[in-house]
Design a protein around this motif. Structure first.
Motif, short mmCIF file in Angstrom:
data_model
loop_
_atom_site.label_atom_id
_atom_site.label_comp_id
_atom_site.label_asym_id
_atom_site.label_seq_id
_atom_site.Cartn_x
_atom_site.Cartn_y
_atom_site.Cartn_z
N ARG A 247 0.82 -1.22 0.00
CA ARG A 247 0.00 0.00 0.00
C ARG A 247 0.86 1.27 0.00
N THR A 248 1.96 1.26 0.75
CA THR A 248 2.83 2.43 0.83
C THR A 248 3.42 2.75 -0.55
N LEU A 249 3.86 1.73 -1.27
CA LEU A 249 4.44 1.92 -2.59
C LEU A 249 3.44 2.57 -3.54
N TRP A 250 2.23 2.01 -3.60
CA TRP A 250 1.25 2.49 -4.56
C TRP A 250 0.65 3.83 -4.15
N PHE A 251 0.55 4.08 -2.85
CA PHE A 251 0.07 5.38 -2.39
C PHE A 251 1.04 6.48 -2.83
N PHE A 252 2.32 6.33 -2.49
CA PHE A 252 3.29 7.39 -2.80
C PHE A 252 3.59 7.48 -4.29
N SER A 253 3.61 6.35 -4.99
CA SER A 253 3.82 6.39 -6.44
C SER A 253 2.65 7.11 -7.13
N LEU B 244 0.48 9.20 -5.76
CA LEU B 244 0.47 10.60 -5.36
C LEU B 244 1.52 11.40 -6.15
N ALA B 245 2.70 10.84 -6.31
CA ALA B 245 3.75 11.52 -7.07
C ALA B 245 3.34 11.67 -8.54
N PHE B 246 2.76 10.64 -9.11
CA PHE B 246 2.31 10.68 -10.51
C PHE B 246 1.19 11.72 -10.66
N LEU B 247 0.26 11.73 -9.73
CA LEU B 247 -0.84 12.70 -9.77
C LEU B 247 -0.31 14.13 -9.67
N LEU B 248 0.59 14.36 -8.72
CA LEU B 248 1.17 15.70 -8.57
C LEU B 248 1.98 16.09 -9.80
N LEU B 249 2.69 15.15 -10.37
CA LEU B 249 3.45 15.41 -11.60
C LEU B 249 2.50 15.80 -12.73
N SER B 250 1.40 15.07 -12.87
CA SER B 250 0.41 15.39 -13.92
C SER B 250 -0.16 16.78 -13.74
N TRP B 251 -0.53 17.09 -12.50
CA TRP B 251 -1.10 18.42 -12.24
C TRP B 251 -0.06 19.52 -12.45
N ALA B 252 1.17 19.24 -12.07
CA ALA B 252 2.24 20.23 -12.28
C ALA B 252 2.46 20.49 -13.77
N LEU C 224 -8.11 7.22 -7.11
CA LEU C 224 -8.60 6.02 -6.43
C LEU C 224 -7.47 5.30 -5.69
N ALA C 225 -6.29 5.25 -6.31
CA ALA C 225 -5.15 4.60 -5.66
C ALA C 225 -4.69 5.39 -4.44
N VAL C 226 -4.68 6.72 -4.55
CA VAL C 226 -4.28 7.55 -3.40
C VAL C 226 -5.28 7.36 -2.26
N LEU C 227 -6.55 7.33 -2.59
CA LEU C 227 -7.58 7.18 -1.56
C LEU C 227 -7.61 5.76 -0.98
N GLY C 228 -7.12 4.79 -1.72
CA GLY C 228 -7.06 3.41 -1.24
C GLY C 228 -8.41 2.74 -1.14
#
Length: 174
Positions: A69-75, A77-85, A128-132
């Motif tokens: 869960r930690t891997l997919w949460f942070f991955s 989140l990083a991908f989402l933030l990268l997309s928004w950036a 959905l992945a960030v929210l788990g």
């Protein structure tokens, strides 16, 4: 589920092809590039670079022993933030905002397709992945977002190539 490093590295390699094509096009057409064409080239390169980075995030994190869960949460989140950036930085440019507006006006179906059928399937799985909410699907959500990001790059590249062919056909008929 562990990270399928081979899959993610292969996705990064595929994205690198888009980056290479975009860079090659921009170099060969530098003198007569119109703003819309330059915007399309930048979009292809940016989407490709986003996929390269996003595909390597879970591989890098897993190499440090992060999993589950930690891997997919942070991955995610990083991908989402990268997309928004990427979207935010792109919209900071007045020429990109103008181009986006003219594309929405001149090609509303294509624009709608891009935002609803390509961008939304990137954002929703990552959220959905960030929210788990469906933790067992987090790896699939991540791969889905990567795949749709590649589809986005392919769509923009195809539009660019098709627009070039149409403009060349118009020039030939004169």
């Amino acid at each position: 589920m562990t990270v399928d490093s081979v899959l993610f590295i292969a996705i990064a390699e595929i994205a690198g092809v888009f980056v290479g094509f975009g860079a090659l096009i921009s170099v060969t057409r530098r003198a007569d590039v119109e703003p819309a064409q330059l915007g399309a080239i930048r979009a292809v390169v940016t989407a490709g670079l986003t996929v390269v980075v996003a595909a390597l995030i879970p591989v890098a994190m897993a190499s440090y022993g992060v999993e589950g869960r930690t891997l997919w949460f942070f991955s995610s989140l990083a991908f989402l933030l990268l997309s928004w950036a990427v979207i935010g930085l792109s919209l900071r440019s007045a020429s990109n905002r103008q181009l986006l507006g003219s594309l929405a006006k001149d090609a509303p179906v294509s624009s709608l397709f891009f935002w609803l059928a390509l961008e939304l399937p990137i954002q929703v799985p990552l959220i959905l992945a960030v929210l788990g909410l469906f933790r067992e699907l987090d790896p699939a959500f991540y791969v889905t977002a990567l795949a749709f990001n590649l589809f986005e790059a392919a769509f923009v590249l195809a539009q660019f190539v098709y627009a070039q062919a149409v403009s060349e056909d118009a020039s030939d008929s004169r």
